[in-house]
Design an enzyme around this catalytic site. Sequence first.
Site, PDB file in Angstrom:
ATOM      1  N   CYS A  92       0.965  -1.119  -0.186  1.00  0.00           N
ATOM      2  CA  CYS A  92      -0.162  -0.021   0.371  1.00  0.00           C
ATOM      3  C   CYS A  92       1.090   1.039  -0.012  1.00  0.00           C
ATOM      4  CB  CYS A  92      -0.869  -0.042   1.405  1.00  0.00           C
ATOM      5  SG  CYS A  92      -2.322  -1.091   1.306  1.00  0.00           S
TER       6      CYS A  92
ATOM      7  N   CYS B 243      14.722  -6.616   7.526  1.00  0.00           N
ATOM      8  CA  CYS B 243      14.449  -8.121   7.126  1.00  0.00           C
ATOM      9  C   CYS B 243      14.082  -9.107   6.110  1.00  0.00           C
ATOM     10  CB  CYS B 243      12.802  -7.348   7.528  1.00  0.00           C
ATOM     11  SG  CYS B 243      11.764  -8.926   7.323  1.00  0.00           S
TER      12      CYS B 243
ATOM     13  N   GLY C 257       0.287  -0.119  -5.204  1.00  0.00           N
ATOM     14  CA  GLY C 257      -1.385  -0.756  -4.675  1.00  0.00           C
ATOM     15  C   GLY C 257      -2.366  -0.191  -5.701  1.00  0.00           C
TER      16      GLY C 257
ATOM     17  N   CYS D  97       5.427 -13.736   3.141  1.00  0.00           N
ATOM     18  CA  CYS D  97       5.879 -12.268   3.505  1.00  0.00           C
ATOM     19  C   CYS D  97       4.321 -12.016   4.684  1.00  0.00           C
ATOM     20  CB  CYS D  97       5.874 -10.932   3.362  1.00  0.00           C
ATOM     21  SG  CYS D  97       5.838  -9.384   3.430  1.00  0.00           S
TER      22      CYS D  97
HETATM   23  S1  SF4 Z   1      11.828  -8.545   3.751  1.00  0.00           S
HETATM   24 FE1  SF4 Z   1      10.171  -8.399   5.195  1.00  0.00          FE
HETATM   25  S2  SF4 Z   1       9.028  -7.632   5.011  1.00  0.00           S
HETATM   26 FE2  SF4 Z   1      10.059  -6.788   3.054  1.00  0.00          FE
HETATM   27  S3  SF4 Z   1       8.460  -8.703   1.831  1.00  0.00           S
HETATM   28 FE3  SF4 Z   1      10.478 -10.436   3.210  1.00  0.00          FE
HETATM   29  S4  SF4 Z   1       9.661 -10.537   4.440  1.00  0.00           S
HETATM   30 FE4  SF4 Z   1       8.086  -9.341   3.636  1.00  0.00          FE
END
Ligand code: SF4
Length: 457
Positions: free
Chosen positions: A2, A433, A28, A382
């Site tokens: 989004c 992440c 989005g 994710c």
């Molecule tokens: S890096 Fe982490 S937050 Fe980003 S798409 Fe992958 S799992 Fe999702």
Amino acid sequence: MCGVFGVQGSLDATKYTFLGLYALQHRGEESAGIVTFNREKANIVKGCGLVEEVFKKVNLDEIQGSLAMGHVRYSTTGSSNDINVQPFMVKHRGKTLAVVHNGNLTNTSFLSQQLESSGSIFQTSMDSEILIHLLAKSSEDDLENKFVEALGHVEGAYSALFMVDDILVGARDPYGVRPLSLGKKDGAYFFTSETCAFDLVGVEYIRDIARGEIVFIYPDGKIASKQMKKAKASRCVFEQVYFARPDSLVFGQSISKQRKRLGHVLAEESFVDADMVLAVPDSGNFAAMGYAEKSGIPFEMGIVRNHYIGRTFIKSSQLIREFSVKIKLNPIRDLVDGKKIVLVDDSIVRGTTSKRRVEALRECGAKEIHMRVSCPPVVSPCFYGMDFPSTKDLIGAQKSVEAIGDHIGVDSLSYLSLQGMKNALNGEKDEFCDACFSKSYPIKVDQSANKYVMENA
Ligand code: SF4
């Protein structure tokens, strides 16, 4: 997936927000909406479709406000229907409360059960609505403390904007998974998911909202900030490698430069002798330029993108859809005929489109095709707001790299290594992440209680 955009303190706030949403359309395409506040009155326009479609018949002067905030949505939680379109707005104790949100909360089941047992009635299946209920339920008197208390219950990823009558609030979760930037123009303050929207309307980028920070912008121009307890920085690496526009700063970093660096490391890790480097446009452009720079192999614009593929086309008959990959991206026969090619893309998610692109290059006479991907294989879903297919449809989770290469029909296939990606983007620090590549999830997800997780795990 989004995008959010907000303005406080400009008579053109509505028009700026409309333009900002245009710039964020890639985040989005399912729905769009704007809420504004002018003196005593809130106005809201929202609907399913692209920004252009939703606002086609709207006279923006009629919803003018000095505060405006907007949203473009690609649903991750909550089904994609009219009721789940944002902004989400309610009246509570004489005040108008509204929210727009990018990200996914991970303890929604727990929170909604608690809220329902204490009398809350939910209108939508969006996790964003929970944020409003928590605010409405807060026992704090002071507005700023109310936000700190309410958001303290929430776990997961959120970059959210709130309107409380004529006050605009921007907040980022304590991990800082999704981006949110602050800017200024002619005394007015602006929030955006990506700075390409600031560029469009001539706003000066000031800084990113810190992880766990809540910023309050009052109608008199006063700005205040509250800091929640920070968690380990976990910025979504997929924003950098894939999702954000290359003309944006995200997490304070230039996306185009980051993607070129990914290309440099990719060339160091998996050099192959060839006549030319081609990008899969537009997604692979910058990584391909980086690969060419580092390898010394010339970069060629060997695939042409048709920009006029509408949504009607995508939804049309199976026969027509079969031509979609070719109509979108067409190789230049004269360039590729008889040549050894390094083909660079930013990801392979399902593998279907890559296979068709390789076939199209072969049909144009390419002698060898060596595919290079500027991130590691996507092996896991994710849970923090990026819409991926379920694990069974992620080719990286189902096949080895060699088997994927065979499946899409290339002479060789290499992905960037996880460490190579980290080195390119982040140097020594580990602030991202990367769970969809590594399965190492920084925020606990309640697998038993989270509908989205159950569907996708
Ligand atoms: S890096 Fe982490 S937050 Fe980003 S798409 Fe992958 S799992 Fe999702």
